[in-house]
Design a protein around this motif. Structure first.
Motif, PDB file in Angstrom:
ATOM      1  N   PRO A  42     -10.608 -23.165  62.354  1.00 21.84           N
ATOM      2  CA  PRO A  42     -11.500 -21.580  63.022  1.00 21.84           C
ATOM      3  C   PRO A  42     -12.410 -21.233  62.098  1.00 21.84           C
ATOM      4  CG  PRO A  42      -8.268 -21.710  63.301  1.00 21.84           C
ATOM      5  CD  PRO A  42      -8.828 -22.312  62.447  1.00 21.84           C
ATOM      6  N   PHE A  43     -11.901 -20.973  60.477  1.00 22.40           N
ATOM      7  CA  PHE A  43     -13.279 -20.699  60.346  1.00 22.40           C
ATOM      8  C   PHE A  43     -14.241 -21.208  59.653  1.00 22.40           C
ATOM      9  CE2 PHE A  43     -14.346 -19.324  55.911  1.00 22.40           C
ATOM     10  CZ  PHE A  43     -15.204 -18.218  56.175  1.00 22.40           C
ATOM     11  N   ARG A  44     -14.032 -22.383  59.353  1.00 20.69           N
ATOM     12  CA  ARG A  44     -14.827 -23.628  59.263  1.00 20.69           C
ATOM     13  C   ARG A  44     -15.505 -23.713  60.842  1.00 20.69           C
ATOM     14  NH1 ARG A  44     -11.531 -26.868  57.264  1.00 20.69           N
ATOM     15  NH2 ARG A  44     -11.263 -27.773  59.585  1.00 20.69           N
ATOM     16  N   ARG A  45     -15.360 -23.622  62.083  1.00 20.88           N
ATOM     17  CA  ARG A  45     -16.097 -23.577  63.274  1.00 20.88           C
ATOM     18  C   ARG A  45     -17.118 -22.291  63.352  1.00 20.88           C
ATOM     19  NH1 ARG A  45     -10.602 -25.144  65.698  1.00 20.88           N
ATOM     20  NH2 ARG A  45     -10.254 -23.499  66.725  1.00 20.88           N
ATOM     21  N   LEU A  46     -16.827 -20.890  62.908  1.00 25.24           N
ATOM     22  CA  LEU A  46     -17.808 -20.157  62.591  1.00 25.24           C
ATOM     23  C   LEU A  46     -19.120 -20.247  61.727  1.00 25.24           C
ATOM     24  CD1 LEU A  46     -15.364 -17.243  60.591  1.00 25.24           C
ATOM     25  CD2 LEU A  46     -15.938 -17.979  63.295  1.00 25.24           C
ATOM     26  N   GLN A  47     -19.269 -21.776  62.061  1.00 26.14           N
ATOM     27  CA  GLN A  47     -20.350 -22.047  61.120  1.00 26.14           C
ATOM     28  C   GLN A  47     -21.584 -22.721  61.896  1.00 26.14           C
ATOM     29  OE1 GLN A  47     -20.454 -25.987  59.437  1.00 26.14           O
ATOM     30  NE2 GLN A  47     -18.317 -26.634  59.454  1.00 26.14           N
ATOM     31  N   GLY A 115     -11.938 -14.347  65.706  1.00 25.10           N
ATOM     32  CA  GLY A 115     -11.585 -14.700  67.853  1.00 25.10           C
ATOM     33  C   GLY A 115     -12.689 -14.366  68.231  1.00 25.10           C
ATOM     34  N   ASN A 116     -14.292 -14.141  67.561  1.00 19.81           N
ATOM     35  CA  ASN A 116     -15.309 -14.884  68.517  1.00 19.81           C
ATOM     36  C   ASN A 116     -15.544 -15.231  69.326  1.00 19.81           C
ATOM     37  OD1 ASN A 116     -15.723 -12.251  67.420  1.00 19.81           O
ATOM     38  ND2 ASN A 116     -17.004 -11.832  67.795  1.00 19.81           N
ATOM     39  N   PRO A 117     -15.385 -15.727  70.902  1.00 15.60           N
ATOM     40  CA  PRO A 117     -16.035 -16.650  71.827  1.00 15.60           C
ATOM     41  C   PRO A 117     -17.482 -16.902  71.183  1.00 15.60           C
ATOM     42  CG  PRO A 117     -15.625 -14.729  72.922  1.00 15.60           C
ATOM     43  CD  PRO A 117     -15.406 -14.209  71.480  1.00 15.60           C
ATOM     44  N   PRO A 118     -17.822 -18.465  71.557  1.00 20.13           N
ATOM     45  CA  PRO A 118     -19.609 -18.964  71.460  1.00 20.13           C
ATOM     46  C   PRO A 118     -20.202 -17.967  72.308  1.00 20.13           C
ATOM     47  CG  PRO A 118     -18.346 -20.529  72.425  1.00 20.13           C
ATOM     48  CD  PRO A 118     -17.005 -19.033  72.385  1.00 20.13           C
ATOM     49  N   PHE A 119     -21.116 -18.061  71.623  1.00 19.33           N
ATOM     50  CA  PHE A 119     -22.380 -17.366  71.910  1.00 19.33           C
ATOM     51  C   PHE A 119     -22.760 -15.465  71.858  1.00 19.33           C
ATOM     52  CE2 PHE A 119     -22.133 -21.676  74.702  1.00 19.33           C
ATOM     53  CZ  PHE A 119     -22.693 -21.658  73.615  1.00 19.33           C
ATOM     54  N   GLY A 120     -21.549 -14.969  71.144  1.00 22.40           N
ATOM     55  CA  GLY A 120     -22.140 -13.716  70.368  1.00 22.40           C
ATOM     56  C   GLY A 120     -21.092 -12.801  72.015  1.00 22.40           C
ATOM     57  N   ASN A 159      -8.740 -10.449  70.349  1.00 26.23           N
ATOM     58  CA  ASN A 159      -8.279 -12.354  69.827  1.00 26.23           C
ATOM     59  C   ASN A 159      -8.129 -12.721  68.526  1.00 26.23           C
ATOM     60  OD1 ASN A 159      -8.359 -14.173  71.489  1.00 26.23           O
ATOM     61  ND2 ASN A 159      -9.892 -15.609  70.992  1.00 26.23           N
ATOM     62  N   ALA A 160      -8.758 -12.181  67.048  1.00 29.08           N
ATOM     63  CA  ALA A 160      -8.400 -12.230  66.282  1.00 29.08           C
ATOM     64  C   ALA A 160      -7.560 -11.969  65.706  1.00 29.08           C
ATOM     65  CB  ALA A 160      -9.330 -11.596  65.040  1.00 29.08           C
ATOM     66  N   PHE A 161      -6.977 -10.935  65.778  1.00 30.64           N
ATOM     67  CA  PHE A 161      -5.452 -10.815  65.549  1.00 30.64           C
ATOM     68  C   PHE A 161      -4.536 -12.047  66.502  1.00 30.64           C
ATOM     69  CE2 PHE A 161      -1.621  -8.560  66.347  1.00 30.64           C
ATOM     70  CZ  PHE A 161      -1.172  -7.726  64.846  1.00 30.64           C
ATOM     71  N   ARG A 162      -4.641 -12.429  68.171  1.00 35.67           N
ATOM     72  CA  ARG A 162      -3.498 -13.147  68.148  1.00 35.67           C
ATOM     73  C   ARG A 162      -3.656 -14.219  67.701  1.00 35.67           C
ATOM     74  NH1 ARG A 162      -1.362 -15.119  73.528  1.00 35.67           N
ATOM     75  NH2 ARG A 162      -2.158 -16.570  73.625  1.00 35.67           N
ATOM     76  N   LEU A 163      -5.130 -14.904  67.390  1.00 31.33           N
ATOM     77  CA  LEU A 163      -5.432 -16.205  66.515  1.00 31.33           C
ATOM     78  C   LEU A 163      -4.764 -16.553  64.697  1.00 31.33           C
ATOM     79  CD1 LEU A 163      -7.142 -18.912  66.280  1.00 31.33           C
ATOM     80  CD2 LEU A 163      -9.006 -17.317  65.137  1.00 31.33           C
ATOM     81  N   LEU A 164      -5.135 -15.189  64.534  1.00 32.27           N
ATOM     82  CA  LEU A 164      -4.182 -14.880  63.254  1.00 32.27           C
ATOM     83  C   LEU A 164      -2.792 -15.394  63.106  1.00 32.27           C
ATOM     84  CD1 LEU A 164      -6.537 -12.535  61.577  1.00 32.27           C
ATOM     85  CD2 LEU A 164      -6.312 -15.085  61.355  1.00 32.27           C
ATOM     86  N   THR A 165      -1.663 -14.897  64.411  1.00 32.60           N
ATOM     87  CA  THR A 165      -0.323 -14.420  64.065  1.00 32.60           C
ATOM     88  C   THR A 165       0.239 -15.055  65.303  1.00 32.60           C
ATOM     89  OG1 THR A 165      -0.890 -12.380  66.391  1.00 32.60           O
ATOM     90  CG2 THR A 165      -0.909 -12.111  63.750  1.00 32.60           C
ATOM     91  N   ASP A 422      -7.604 -19.115  74.677  1.00 23.24           N
ATOM     92  CA  ASP A 422      -7.302 -19.538  73.453  1.00 23.24           C
ATOM     93  C   ASP A 422      -8.386 -20.450  73.624  1.00 23.24           C
ATOM     94  OD1 ASP A 422      -5.743 -17.405  72.932  1.00 23.24           O
ATOM     95  OD2 ASP A 422      -3.730 -18.827  73.838  1.00 23.24           O
ATOM     96  N   TYR A 423      -8.254 -21.734  74.319  1.00 21.13           N
ATOM     97  CA  TYR A 423      -9.259 -23.323  74.482  1.00 21.13           C
ATOM     98  C   TYR A 423     -10.878 -22.591  74.393  1.00 21.13           C
ATOM     99  CZ  TYR A 423     -10.783 -27.605  76.170  1.00 21.13           C
ATOM    100  OH  TYR A 423     -11.958 -28.270  76.162  1.00 21.13           O
ATOM    101  N   ILE A 424     -11.169 -21.653  75.058  1.00 20.52           N
ATOM    102  CA  ILE A 424     -12.623 -21.652  75.217  1.00 20.52           C
ATOM    103  C   ILE A 424     -12.413 -20.478  74.496  1.00 20.52           C
ATOM    104  CG2 ILE A 424     -14.363 -20.879  76.815  1.00 20.52           C
ATOM    105  CD1 ILE A 424     -13.258 -21.225  79.055  1.00 20.52           C
ATOM    106  N   SER A 425     -12.018 -19.502  74.117  1.00 19.39           N
ATOM    107  CA  SER A 425     -12.898 -19.205  73.092  1.00 19.39           C
ATOM    108  C   SER A 425     -12.445 -19.828  71.737  1.00 19.39           C
ATOM    109  CB  SER A 425     -11.342 -17.613  72.702  1.00 19.39           C
ATOM    110  OG  SER A 425     -10.519 -17.614  72.167  1.00 19.39           O
ATOM    111  N   GLY A 426     -12.377 -20.258  71.136  1.00 19.22           N
ATOM    112  CA  GLY A 426     -11.883 -21.022  70.128  1.00 19.22           C
ATOM    113  C   GLY A 426     -12.917 -22.244  69.377  1.00 19.22           C
ATOM    114  N   MET A 427     -13.802 -21.898  70.959  1.00 17.96           N
ATOM    115  CA  MET A 427     -15.169 -23.842  71.140  1.00 17.96           C
ATOM    116  C   MET A 427     -16.191 -23.121  69.714  1.00 17.96           C
ATOM    117  SD  MET A 427     -15.374 -24.735  74.746  1.00 17.96           S
ATOM    118  CE  MET A 427     -14.209 -25.486  75.544  1.00 17.96           C
TER     119      MET A 427
END
Length: 447
Positions: A42-47, A115-120, A159-165, A422-427
């Motif tokens: 998930p961190f790598r996808r931030l690029q 936890g941010n979805p695509p497109f800010g 969503n970041a808290f959810r992703l991490l926990t 979860d699926y869409i926000s992780g894209m």
């Protein structure tokens, strides 16, 4: 009840509360948090997620990854400087976990946008709007009021808290298994969506409420309100440092990016950045540019920008140290930036006003927002339709595209709904665009 530093800084890990980990190296527990985040997918996808401007063409501007790395760097400085100042005031904290504050803040900064979805922000708005304005409105009676509040207020921070926990399929209990202190430092809005008020900001989904309560109890974070509808806590003190690092980086770096993209002229950018200093300091800065023969205008902006960040960092540290008692008592209001000197606050406000009028409403940014909104809206419509009628052929085709880590085949509808989010926000932006084009029949795979 006043919080205390000895309790607030803990190496206890979510999901490993009763285990004693075996150390194989000299990393601190909080450095291990940073490493886990940096090496995660998930961190790598931030690029490949938009920060503000479109992802780079010939000119490279910030994406979520570069922004997070810069925020983490500044967070380390803020934390270390606060530590040095407070250890002088409280010598008993010397040699304790308190001296790891810089590392904790740095780790939390790495995670703050995960936890941010695509497109800010347009991605966040599109997810919310699906349930408040679009086809998702019909689901209100099919889910609990708590979940309805969560999804209609959908927020990247929560969503970041959810992703991490959250324990996704195939992942161990505790998610990333981060320390309690790092997790608490990420939660900018420590309350349920039902307590979010008009702004709609909140820190954790209803499904993560008990986890946050467990963390807060362990760290001694004061609870302000607890009802059947939700809970509200004061912030963990280090949240203020994470927030300050984010505030400084996104505001000042957006100005630099706008100059690179010629949205702001050199003269406008110089005026905004030098506006943080009095005339004497400005004269010294201009003379240094001459003396060091900084002829390239981009390098001049870099020099001025770094000077501004240094000033803001110093003043935020001073605000934190001066207000330590209020922060520990949960009585400090606003952000650290809100309490810097009047002249600095005015200069920062000038940057904010220009950002709102010239940057965030510029054509490139609006184009990304419009496109991103439509892409996320369409993905939500298609995927939610699929989980509502999973027996349909087209639904089955869509569902097969979803990674096995998301429990989209669950018998429980709310679980399937959250799996879609979860699926869409992780894209990433590019992946979301690719899926959108394929399901809309705009593009076909080329073998």
């Amino acid at each position: 009840m006043t919080m205390n530093w000895h309790q607030l800084i803990s190496t206890k890990r979510l999901g490993q509360e009763h285990r004693h980990s075996t150390r194989h190296d000299d990393r601190s527990e909080f450095k291990r948090d940073s490493d886990r985040l940096i090496f995660s997918a998930p961190f790598r996808r931030l690029q490949n997620k938009t920060q503000v401007f479109p992802l780079p063409g010939s000119i490279f501007v910030h994406n979520r990854l570069t922004h997070s790395l810069e925020v983490s760097c500044l967070g380390m400085s803020l934390g270390n400087d606060v530590t040095r100042a407070l250890v002088v005031r409280h010598p008993e904290l010397s040699g304790t976990l308190f001296e790891e504050i810089g590392t904790i803040v740095s780790a939390a900064c790495l995670a703050h946008d995960m936890g941010n979805p695509p497109f800010g922000h347009s991605g966040e708005r599109a997810i919310r709007a699906f349930f408040t304005e679009r086809a998702g409105q019909q689901l209100r009676g099919q889910v609990s009021e708590a979940l309805w509040s969560d999804i209609t207020h959908f927020e990247g921070n929560a969503n970041a808290f959810r992703l991490l926990t959250h324990r996704f399929k195939g992942r161990r209990e505790g998610g990333f298994v981060l320390t309690y202190s790092t997790l608490a430092s990420i939660v900018k809005y420590p309350f349920s969506s039902t307590m979010s008020g008009r702004k709609g900001k909140f820190g954790f989904f209803h499904s993560g409420k008990e986890l946050y309560e467990r963390i807060a109890a362990e760290l001694g974070i004061r609870c302000l309100e607890s009802t059947e509808q939700g809970v509200k806590y004061v912030r963990h003190p280090l949240v203020y440092l994470v927030e300050a690092a984010d505030d400084i980086c996104y505001e000042i770096m957006d100005i630099e990016d706008a100059h690179k993209l010629k949205i702001l002229s050199y003269e406008e950018t110089e005026r905004l950045l030098l506006g943080f200093f009095d005339e004497e300091v400005r004269a010294r800065m201009r003379q240094r540019i001459i003396d060091e023969q900084i002829d390239d205008i981009n390098e001049r902006i870099v020099y001025m920008r770094s000077s501004v960040i240094g000033l803001l960092e110093h003043e935020c540290v001073q605000v934190f140290v001066d207000n330590e008692e209020k922060i520990l008592a949960g009585e400090f209001t606003g952000s650290l930036i809100d309490h810097v000197s009047e002249s600095t606050r005015k200069a920062y406000r000038n940057c904010t006003e220009v950002s709102m009028s010239r940057i965030y409403n510029s054509k490139p940014v609006l184009d990304v927002e419009l496109s991103g909104y439509k892409i996320i809206e369409t993905l939500m419509e298609q995927m939610m339709g699929a989980i509502m009628a999973p027996e349909h052929y087209y639904s089955q085709q869509l569902i097969q595209r979803v990674s096995s880590q998301y429990d989209i085949h669950s018998d429980d509808f709310e679980t399937r709904l959250m799996a879609v989010i979860d699926y869409i926000s992780g894209m990433t932006d590019v992946y979301a665009l690719d899926i959108y084009q394929k399901i809309c029949g705009i593009s076909l795979p080329i073998v």
